[in-house]
Design an enzyme around this catalytic site. Structure first.
Site, PDB file in Angstrom:
ATOM      1  N   TYR A   1     -13.853   2.955   6.149  1.00  9.72           N
ATOM      2  CA  TYR A   1     -13.325   2.817   4.790  1.00  9.72           C
ATOM      3  C   TYR A   1     -14.354   2.198   3.837  1.00  9.72           C
ATOM      4  CZ  TYR A   1      -8.687   3.235   7.076  1.00  9.72           C
ATOM      5  OH  TYR A   1      -7.597   3.626   7.821  1.00  9.72           O
TER       6      TYR A   1
ATOM      7  N   LEU B   1       4.642   6.768   3.783  1.00 13.22           N
ATOM      8  CA  LEU B   1       5.397   7.342   2.664  1.00 13.22           C
ATOM      9  C   LEU B   1       5.008   8.792   2.415  1.00 13.22           C
ATOM     10  CD1 LEU B   1       5.342   4.253   0.273  1.00 13.22           C
ATOM     11  CD2 LEU B   1       7.031   4.875   2.020  1.00 13.22           C
TER      12      LEU B   1
ATOM     13  N   ILE C   1       2.197   0.522   7.419  1.00  9.08           N
ATOM     14  CA  ILE C   1       1.098  -0.035   6.621  1.00  9.08           C
ATOM     15  C   ILE C   1       0.897   0.782   5.343  1.00  9.08           C
ATOM     16  CG2 ILE C   1      -0.125  -1.265   8.458  1.00  9.08           C
ATOM     17  CD1 ILE C   1      -1.931   1.232   8.750  1.00  9.08           C
TER      18      ILE C   1
ATOM     19  N   ARG D   1       3.760  -1.763  -7.148  1.00  9.24           N
ATOM     20  CA  ARG D   1       4.190  -0.967  -6.008  1.00  9.24           C
ATOM     21  C   ARG D   1       4.094  -1.776  -4.714  1.00  9.24           C
ATOM     22  NH1 ARG D   1       4.716   4.378  -5.735  1.00  9.24           N
ATOM     23  NH2 ARG D   1       5.582   3.989  -7.804  1.00  9.24           N
TER      24      ARG D   1
ATOM     25  N   ASN E   1       7.208  -2.287  -2.259  1.00 12.59           N
ATOM     26  CA  ASN E   1       7.166  -1.948  -0.837  1.00 12.59           C
ATOM     27  C   ASN E   1       7.543  -3.126   0.052  1.00 12.59           C
ATOM     28  OD1 ASN E   1       6.329   0.658  -1.432  1.00 12.59           O
ATOM     29  ND2 ASN E   1       4.156   0.244  -1.060  1.00 12.59           N
TER      30      ASN E   1
END
Length: 283
Positions: A50, A192, A230, A238, A242
């Site tokens: 990442y 999601l 996760i 948001r 969550n």
């Protein structure tokens, strides 16, 4: 760690709701990790590939220095990239990841299964990383059931999770059963469905019954299965939304209705090496 729901695997309590950082640029990763920890998240997920491990570590330090959390109350996960699966390369990357984060990770995963080098070499090196104190625990990511079982048979230490794509449009019964058989757990990435759940009629209807959004319903569905979720976002609002899933519970009928949304073409991220095959859930 905290009083929020956790799953205990091999004596380690892993918070069921975490914050993911895939595709977050370093500035966003630092900002959002610090904010997530301020909100109350106690599980942070990143990976070498990442390119934001250092920023994630900075975000953790920001939250600790602000007094929002203590390091020992955070579960921190990172991953070994597939190009580093030979023994020496794996140990080198584990050291680099720890240095970039500025913290010893709580969990170190193999990012995807790879046919070469052998599982024996890679699992042996992953165990060495744990034994050298480069991580507290070890695990896998994106391993189908057969490879999950083989990896655990080769591992001296418990593989505490297998992080895979999982959301309402993907059936995962076999892999969930495999994790239970092995005394492990499943962690859901893209929980999601990359936002596709937002317009789902079933999830919206269930959400209205609880005064919740489709995303909150979906995350609740996951943690009620003892699946670690996760979600990732670059928006503070948001992230707060969550996290707001601990004040309601889905009924068995609602859980079943969400399970029924799964479909054969539900997978969104199929980057597995062609040497391996996902579990056949629709045979």
């Amino acid at each position: 760690m905290t009083d929020q729901p956790a799953i205990t695997v091999d004596g380690h309590a892993i918070p069921l709701l975490g914050f993911g950082t895939w595709m977050l640029e370093p500035d966003d990763a630092r900002r959002m990790v610090a904010e997530a920890l301020r909100i109350g998240y106690r599980h942070i997920d990143t990976a070498w590939i990442y390119h934001n491990e250092a920023a994630v570590g900075d975000g953790i330090r920001d939250a600790v220095e602000a007094g929002h959390v203590a390091r020992e109350d955070i579960w921190l996960t990172t991953k070994i990239w597939v190009d580093h699966f030979h023994r020496d390369a794996l140990l080198k990357q584990a050291e680099e990841s720890r240095a970039s984060l500025g913290f010893t990770p709580d969990l170190l995963l193999l990012h995807w299964p790879k046919p070469t080098p052998t599982f024996e070499e890679t699992l042996g090196a992953l165990n060495e990383a744990k034994e050298q104190g480069l991580t507290r625990t070890i695990g896998l990511s994106n391993f189908p059931s057969a490879e999950f079982r083989k990896a655990q048979a080769l591992s001296r230490a418990r593989l505490v999770t297998n992080q895979v794509e999982y959301h309402p449009y993907l059936k995962l019964a076999k892999l969930l059963a495999t994790a239970r058989d092995l005394g492990s757990s499943i962690t859901a990435w893209s929980p999601l469905a990359q936002g596709k759940i937002a317009g789902d009629a079933t999830l919206n209807e269930i959400g209205r019954a609880h005064g919740k959004t489709p995303g909150q319903v979906t995350l609740r569905w996951l943690i009620q299965q003892n699946v670690i979720a996760i979600p990732r976002t670059a928006k503070e609002s948001r992230a707060a939304e969550n996290f707001d899933i601990f004040d309601f519970e889905l009924t068995a009928e609602q859980m079943d209705r969400i399970h029924a949304l799964a479909r054969p073409d539900g997978r969104l991220g199929d980057w597995i090496d062609p040497a391996f095959k996902w579990d056949e859930e629709w045979a």
